[in-house]
Design an enzyme around this catalytic site. Sequence first.
Site, PDB file in Angstrom:
ATOM      1  N   LYS A 220       0.846  -1.205   0.000  1.00  0.00           N
ATOM      2  CA  LYS A 220       0.000   0.000   0.000  1.00  0.00           C
ATOM      3  C   LYS A 220       0.879   1.252   0.000  1.00  0.00           C
ATOM      4  O   LYS A 220       1.965   1.252   0.606  1.00  0.00           O
ATOM      5  CB  LYS A 220      -0.885  -0.040   1.252  1.00  0.00           C
ATOM      6  CG  LYS A 220      -1.901   1.084   1.367  1.00  0.00           C
ATOM      7  CD  LYS A 220      -2.805   0.851   2.581  1.00  0.00           C
ATOM      8  CE  LYS A 220      -3.804   1.947   2.788  1.00  0.00           C
ATOM      9  NZ  LYS A 220      -4.706   1.679   3.916  1.00  0.00           N
TER      10      LYS A 220
ATOM     11  N   SER B 186      -9.684   1.603   3.071  1.00  0.00           N
ATOM     12  CA  SER B 186      -8.863   2.440   2.225  1.00  0.00           C
ATOM     13  C   SER B 186      -7.840   1.673   1.391  1.00  0.00           C
ATOM     14  O   SER B 186      -7.317   2.210   0.418  1.00  0.00           O
ATOM     15  CB  SER B 186      -8.124   3.463   3.081  1.00  0.00           C
ATOM     16  OG  SER B 186      -7.232   2.822   3.973  1.00  0.00           O
TER      17      SER B 186
ATOM     18  N   SER C   6      -9.714  -1.054   7.044  1.00  0.00           N
ATOM     19  CA  SER C   6      -9.199  -0.831   5.690  1.00  0.00           C
ATOM     20  C   SER C   6      -8.572  -2.033   5.029  1.00  0.00           C
ATOM     21  O   SER C   6      -8.274  -1.981   3.838  1.00  0.00           O
ATOM     22  CB  SER C   6      -8.180   0.295   5.691  1.00  0.00           C
ATOM     23  OG  SER C   6      -8.851   1.509   5.640  1.00  0.00           O
TER      24      SER C   6
HETATM   25  N1  GLN Z   1     -13.001   3.527   6.746  1.00  0.00           N
HETATM   26  C1  GLN Z   1     -12.292   3.820   7.947  1.00  0.00           C
HETATM   27  C2  GLN Z   1     -11.884   5.271   7.974  1.00  0.00           C
HETATM   28  O1  GLN Z   1     -12.137   5.919   7.019  1.00  0.00           O
HETATM   29  C3  GLN Z   1     -11.113   2.920   8.093  1.00  0.00           C
HETATM   30  C4  GLN Z   1      -9.888   3.408   7.462  1.00  0.00           C
HETATM   31  C5  GLN Z   1      -8.694   2.556   7.739  1.00  0.00           C
HETATM   32  O2  GLN Z   1      -8.801   1.485   8.334  1.00  0.00           O
HETATM   33  N2  GLN Z   1      -7.533   3.077   7.385  1.00  0.00           N
HETATM   34  O3  GLN Z   1     -11.331   5.742   8.904  1.00  0.00           O
END
Ligand code: GLN
Length: 442
Positions: free
Chosen positions: A34, A109, A133
């Site tokens: 990532k 994400s 994410s």
């Molecule tokens: N969707 C969650 C957020 O926007 C999780 C994001 C993540 O785990 N990096 O914070």
Amino acid sequence: MYEAEAFSAADRLDEDRRSGRQPGKLHGVVIGIKDVLCYKDHLVTASSKILEGFNPLYNATAVERLLKEGAILIGHLNCDEFAMGSSNENSVYGRVKNALDPDLVAGGSSGGSAVAVQAGLCMASLGSDTGGSVRQPADFCGVIGLKPTYGRVSRYGLIAYASSFDQIGIFGRTIADTALVLEVISGFDGRDSTSSRQPVPAFAAGLKDPVSRYRIAVLKEALQHPSLDPEIRDQLTGFIGELKNAGHLVEEISFDLLDFIVPAYYILTTAEASSNLSRFDGVRYGIRTGDKEARYPDFYRKTRSEGFGKEVKRRILLGTFVLSSGYYEAYFTRAQQVRKILTDRTRLIFNQFDIILTPTVPTTAFRAGDKITDPVAMYLADLYTVYANLVGIPGISLPLFHHSNGMPFGVQAMTNQFQELSLLQFSCELIQQYKSYEIPTL
Ligand code: GLN
């Protein structure tokens, strides 16, 4: 894509083998990472304009450990800006499409990391999971997504979003692959003071140990939640019945804290983000404003206004607000209290049970554009995943099911802290016995 480099790494690994050198645990395994993980001499941007052209001076510990075991890193993968989002629509590079249907989101994400494994571009990938994410895009894409215990994997070299939640996670097609990558990247690291000294079991070899009957808690409020797609509820209910028939002890327990989880998560993570992201000021990292005349404090304001996207700005503003005097007690302190209550409650559950089972996400992958203008709807979709991060336990999404709309969906299993081996053994069993979904050849 690090194509030329990947080929020469492969040649070098072949040469090593010919010369009789002991191969690493990931000898020749193709892995993507990532765009929040530092890989020396490879640009990393957290999919943000503000980090355009940023060249890290060192490797993240997880990256270092992959390389040491012979992995071939083929590229940095797109994600939501600074890992903030649930659909991978918040990226300076544009959105990530779900390879099963390009009109649908990949999830976020770590959307790029999920699709890279889904589409067979790599054998496994690394993402980061602050509130789901890894597990949520895994669910949307039909692959396995594991978030380890907080502290299991060093965060050194991971661009921070919310430091007391962030954890590097793994996408894989099989539990064996996922377990092996976990084994390689786990373990204490003196450069991350929150990394744990707990010994790292041989996760991959341990999968062969015989599986026992598990004591499984199903959170009643999670299955009954009004936002849960009815077909997902029905299929999961049937599946839970099958687990009972197979001899596991399965109990539906009441978990009345569910509705506090998303608000507490978004208060605490935005507060941490507002602090973490203050380092991006145009002086120390990345881009600076195009306005050459700008002086302090205008210089900071302009750089940050030009460099950050809308969602990141929203979170910095929200986080600064919840930490401001006069509101701190009402928001930040209360959310910390919720976190403590959740942790205590979780300890009680694991006194009686080995596994907590919930859906991973309330729906299958949604259409791009559907939620992007409604941040609250987007945040609520994180209902089931943020819990594990609030209490620091490991969680995995297993792609077992096929929805009548054609898309895959998963079930989420969680164990107590540092019980990844048991989580992976349980996962193996479920995949062998109950997997009714296969990704079509794409
Ligand atoms: N969707 C969650 C957020 O926007 C999780 C994001 C993540 O785990 N990096 O914070």
